[in-house]
Each structure stands twice: as C-alpha cells, then as structure tokens.
Design an enzyme around this catalytic site. Structure first.
Site, PDB file in Angstrom:
ATOM      1  N   LYS A  79     106.727  17.455  53.737  1.00 47.32           N
ATOM      2  CA  LYS A  79     105.406  17.579  53.139  1.00 47.32           C
ATOM      3  C   LYS A  79     105.614  17.605  51.619  1.00 47.32           C
ATOM      4  O   LYS A  79     106.673  18.022  51.132  1.00 47.32           O
ATOM      5  CB  LYS A  79     104.718  18.866  53.638  1.00 47.32           C
ATOM      6  CG  LYS A  79     104.356  18.810  55.139  1.00 47.32           C
ATOM      7  CD  LYS A  79     103.083  18.034  55.348  1.00 47.32           C
ATOM      8  CE  LYS A  79     102.735  17.788  56.809  1.00 47.32           C
ATOM      9  NZ  LYS A  79     102.358  18.955  57.588  1.00 47.32           N
TER      10      LYS A  79
ATOM     11  N   LYS B  33      93.986   5.862  50.054  1.00 40.02           N
ATOM     12  CA  LYS B  33      94.305   6.839  51.104  1.00 40.02           C
ATOM     13  C   LYS B  33      94.011   8.261  50.605  1.00 40.02           C
ATOM     14  O   LYS B  33      93.530   9.103  51.354  1.00 40.02           O
ATOM     15  CB  LYS B  33      95.779   6.690  51.525  1.00 40.02           C
ATOM     16  CG  LYS B  33      96.069   7.407  52.830  1.00 40.02           C
ATOM     17  CD  LYS B  33      97.375   7.002  53.473  1.00 40.02           C
ATOM     18  CE  LYS B  33      97.494   7.661  54.853  1.00 40.02           C
ATOM     19  NZ  LYS B  33      98.861   7.746  55.331  1.00 40.02           N
TER      20      LYS B  33
HETATM   21  P1  NAD Z   1     106.112  17.389  59.419  1.00 38.19           P
HETATM   22  O1  NAD Z   1     105.669  18.762  59.025  1.00 38.19           O
HETATM   23  O2  NAD Z   1     106.090  16.992  60.856  1.00 38.19           O
HETATM   24  O3  NAD Z   1     107.593  17.133  58.871  1.00 38.19           O
HETATM   25  C1  NAD Z   1     108.061  17.639  57.659  1.00 38.19           C
HETATM   26  C2  NAD Z   1     109.489  18.077  57.887  1.00 38.19           C
HETATM   27  O4  NAD Z   1     110.035  18.487  56.638  1.00 38.19           O
HETATM   28  C3  NAD Z   1     109.617  19.285  58.837  1.00 38.19           C
HETATM   29  O5  NAD Z   1     110.470  18.960  59.910  1.00 38.19           O
HETATM   30  C4  NAD Z   1     110.203  20.377  57.957  1.00 38.19           C
HETATM   31  O6  NAD Z   1     111.099  21.240  58.654  1.00 38.19           O
HETATM   32  C5  NAD Z   1     110.918  19.550  56.912  1.00 38.19           C
HETATM   33  N1  NAD Z   1     111.224  20.292  55.682  1.00 38.19           N
HETATM   34  C6  NAD Z   1     110.495  21.246  55.041  1.00 38.19           C
HETATM   35  N2  NAD Z   1     111.167  21.705  53.973  1.00 38.19           N
HETATM   36  C7  NAD Z   1     112.326  21.008  53.927  1.00 38.19           C
HETATM   37  C8  NAD Z   1     113.457  21.041  53.057  1.00 38.19           C
HETATM   38  N3  NAD Z   1     113.492  21.873  52.003  1.00 38.19           N
HETATM   39  N4  NAD Z   1     114.482  20.202  53.309  1.00 38.19           N
HETATM   40  C9  NAD Z   1     114.455  19.363  54.361  1.00 38.19           C
HETATM   41  N5  NAD Z   1     113.421  19.294  55.238  1.00 38.19           N
HETATM   42  C10 NAD Z   1     112.377  20.118  55.007  1.00 38.19           C
HETATM   43  O7  NAD Z   1     105.226  16.386  58.526  1.00 38.19           O
HETATM   44  P2  NAD Z   1     104.855  14.852  58.856  1.00 38.19           P
HETATM   45  O8  NAD Z   1     103.619  14.826  59.663  1.00 38.19           O
HETATM   46  O9  NAD Z   1     106.060  14.152  59.325  1.00 38.19           O
HETATM   47  O10 NAD Z   1     104.443  14.349  57.391  1.00 38.19           O
HETATM   48  C11 NAD Z   1     105.411  14.054  56.390  1.00 38.19           C
HETATM   49  C12 NAD Z   1     104.705  13.343  55.224  1.00 38.19           C
HETATM   50  O11 NAD Z   1     104.171  12.088  55.700  1.00 38.19           O
HETATM   51  C13 NAD Z   1     103.519  14.096  54.650  1.00 38.19           C
HETATM   52  O12 NAD Z   1     103.399  13.848  53.269  1.00 38.19           O
HETATM   53  C14 NAD Z   1     102.322  13.495  55.377  1.00 38.19           C
HETATM   54  O13 NAD Z   1     101.106  13.620  54.659  1.00 38.19           O
HETATM   55  C15 NAD Z   1     102.764  12.044  55.486  1.00 38.19           C
HETATM   56  N6  NAD Z   1     102.171  11.272  56.599  1.00 38.19           N
HETATM   57  C16 NAD Z   1     102.086  11.803  57.853  1.00 38.19           C
HETATM   58  C17 NAD Z   1     101.555  11.030  58.884  1.00 38.19           C
HETATM   59  C18 NAD Z   1     101.512  11.537  60.323  1.00 38.19           C
HETATM   60  O14 NAD Z   1     100.873  10.892  61.162  1.00 38.19           O
HETATM   61  N7  NAD Z   1     102.174  12.616  60.676  1.00 38.19           N
HETATM   62  C19 NAD Z   1     101.104   9.729  58.615  1.00 38.19           C
HETATM   63  C20 NAD Z   1     101.225   9.221  57.316  1.00 38.19           C
HETATM   64  C21 NAD Z   1     101.761  10.005  56.301  1.00 38.19           C
END
Ligand code: NAD
Length: 307
Positions: free
Chosen positions: A78, A186
């Site tokens: 995130k 977006k």
């Molecule tokens: P998520 O919360 O599932 O994954 C984030 C990961 O980052 C987690 O596994 C967490 O443990 C890890 N993390 C946190 N701090 C960390 C650190 N210091 N070092 C390493 N890892 C760390 O989030 P997501 O849904 O995969 O989203 C990720 C990004 O993609 C966000 O910016 C979101 O807005 C964007 N996004 C998500 C989607 C979706 O459908 N999920 C679609 C498009 C864009």
C-alpha cells in the site's frame, strides 16, 4: 529476468505468480510472516480464470533478507508503506535495478525516485483485480490491463523489457505516453467512490440510496479533474463520470478497497488519493471543498482505527 516483488499481498502475489509461471526468477518480499511461511511450505496457490494451481518456483522472504540485486523490482505495498519497504529491501536494489509502481494514488514516482535514479523509475496503472483472504492464497477473476511509462516520459530498454515480461505473463501490458492521464483518471474515480464508501460503510450501489449520492460522487470527480487540468494533465472528466455511473449501476455490491481496509481495522490509502489531490490543489490555489472534506473524514476514521 530476476524480478523482486516488494509487497506480495493480493496484487504482488498475483503478479509474482504469473511472472514465475512465465519463467522468470521471482522473489516475493513481504512482512506478513504467515503468508511467507505458507508460500515456502506449500507454494503460492493462485486462482484465476485459467484455473486454480500452485506456483512453487518462487522464493518468499522478508525484505531485509534480500541479497541479490533484481533486474526489475515491482512495488506493490500500500502507498503508505512504500518507503519503509524500499529501505528494508536495499539488498534487492543494484545500480541497474529498474523500479516500477502500479500502486493506486499520486506520488508513487516521487517515492521510488528516492531509491533509484529517475531514469530507472517506471510508473503506471493496472485494472487487474486481486484479493487475498488466506495466507498463501490469492484470487483474481476477470480481465485487466497495464499501461506504463518511464516516470520521466522517455522510453528506455528497461521499460521495453519490463513491458515484454509483463505482457508475456498474460497481464496485457503496453506502453502509454499518456500514463499520467490514466493515473489521474483512476485517482478521480477512487477519490469519489473509495472515500464515500469508506466514511459511510455503503457498498458502491448503496451510494444511490439518496438522490444526492451520485451527484456528490460526480462533483468530486469534477474537482479532481479541475486540479489535474490545472497541472496540465488532460483528464477526460466525462469518461471518468461515465465510469462512476457505470459502477453505481452495475457494481452495486462492491466494497472498494478503502472500505475493506476500514472494516478490517487497517489504515487506508487516503493520503495518496484525496490527500495528494488536496495538496496538488493547494499548489494551484484551487478550492476543492468536497474532496478536502472527504480527506478529513477518512483521516478521522483512520485515526480511530489506530487508537
Ligand atoms: P495488500 O494489502 O493485499 O498487499 C500489500 C502487501 O504489502 C501486504 O502483503 C503487506 O504485508 C505488505 N507490506 C506492508 N508493509 C510492507 C513492508 N514494509 N515491506 C514489505 N511488504 C510490506 O494490497 P493490494 O490489494 O495488493 O494493493 C497493493 C497496491 O495496489 C495498492 O496501492 C492498491 O491500491 C493497488 N491496487 C490494488 C488492486 C486490487 O485489486 N487489490 C488493483 C489495482 C491497484
């Protein structure tokens, strides 16, 4: 290629799994020990429209354990965790490592540029969806695309290599010289629907239960589009408004990620979405009262979560 995925939650695991299946050497870097343990013990269980399978040919470890410089490092934490994650993952960063962010929100290129020369930073948007409800398991159903570009707008061989790798992994990736337009469009969509759902606990469709709900969402889109235009980015407001209307009509049961974060007691990405737009508006002396109010309200919700 040797590809590091920094932040291997829903999106990072999906991308890492597909890139490993395409034959790249992938390492997932995350701080969720249960997720890392599950992947190291049983492999990554990926469920997509192509079926459910286990991807076993990838490594998973904490960022500080990374020792080998990657050719490409994709940041999928995130947005508020980007810098801490990159600081911990310095072992994966070498003089040639290209950095890519497909995270939502604004400011991603600037955050990555603190860790690599600007010419090696790439930025983009993706419409692929993913979710993760259990350690070691990620689901993604439906189709998506990736549009990306070097952050400084100059195509490089590293950009071409990254695009080819992502496209060959089935992620429908293309270069886009207008990537900032896609990013802001977006952001406009998310600034409206994510923040409204986060403060009201409404699903997307429930925002239409009072007549003013849709009007408020569209007014936020108009505010964000005005800020983008003031910064020279030709956001197509009518296109975003149509997407918002479509979501209100057809994705009625959807809970945007910001609402999911609130319900799970996690901090939201409000600073990179509404917060960053408020800051961009301040620089151009534009008033965006609705976006700013939502920014404050979601921050109040966030502050309650972390008490
Ligand atoms: P998520 O919360 O599932 O994954 C984030 C990961 O980052 C987690 O596994 C967490 O443990 C890890 N993390 C946190 N701090 C960390 C650190 N210091 N070092 C390493 N890892 C760390 O989030 P997501 O849904 O995969 O989203 C990720 C990004 O993609 C966000 O910016 C979101 O807005 C964007 N996004 C998500 C989607 C979706 O459908 N999920 C679609 C498009 C864009």
């Amino acid at each position: 290629m040797h590809i590091a995925i920094l932040g291997a939650g829903a999106m990072g695991s999906l991308f890492g799994g597909l890139l490993a299946e395409a034959g790249h050497r992938v390492v997932l870097l995350d701080v969720d020990d249960a997720h890392l343990r599950a992947i190291n013990q049983d492999g990554l269980r990926l469920s997509t429209d192509a079926g459910e399978r286990i991807v076993a040919n990838l490594a998973a470890m904490r960022p500080e354990a990374a020792r080998e410089a990657a050719d490409l490092l994709i940041v999928f934490t995130k947005t508020m965790h980007t810098e801490a994650a990159l600081n911990a993952a310095r072992g994966a960063l070498g003089p040639q490592t290209a950095l890519l962010s497909l995270q939502n929100g604004l400011g991603n290129a600037e955050r990555l540029a603190k860790f690599a020369d600007a010419s090696r930073v790439m930025i983009g948007v993706t419409t692929w969806p993913a979710d993760k409800h259990q350690p070691g398991r990620v689901n993604s159903h439906g189709a998506g695309t990736i549009r990306m570009m070097s952050a400084n707008g100059t195509p490089t061989p590293a950009l071409a290599r990254a695009i080819a790798a992502l496209d060959e992994a089935g992620l429908a990736c293309a270069a886009d010289a207008d990537v900032w337009v896609a990013i802001w469009e977006k952001v406009a969509f998310n600034a409206a629907l994510n923040s409204l759902c986060a403060v009201t606990s409404c699903t997307v469709g429930e925002l239409t239960h009072v007549a003013e709900g849709e009007a408020l969402a569209l007014a936020i889109v108009a505010e964000v589009a005005a800020v983008a235009r003031a910064h020279g980015i030709a956001v197509d407001e009518a296109h975003v408004a149509a997407n918002v209307r479509h979501a209100l009509a057809h994705h009625r049961a959807h809970r945007p990620s910001m609402l999911q974060d609130v319900l799970a007691g996690r901090r939201t990405e409000i600073e990179a979405i509404n917060g960053a737009v408020v800051e961009a508006a301040r620089r151009k002396q534009i008033e965006i009262p609705r976006t700013q109010t939502l920014w404050t309200l979601v921050r109040l919700v966030d502050a309650r979560q972390s008490e």
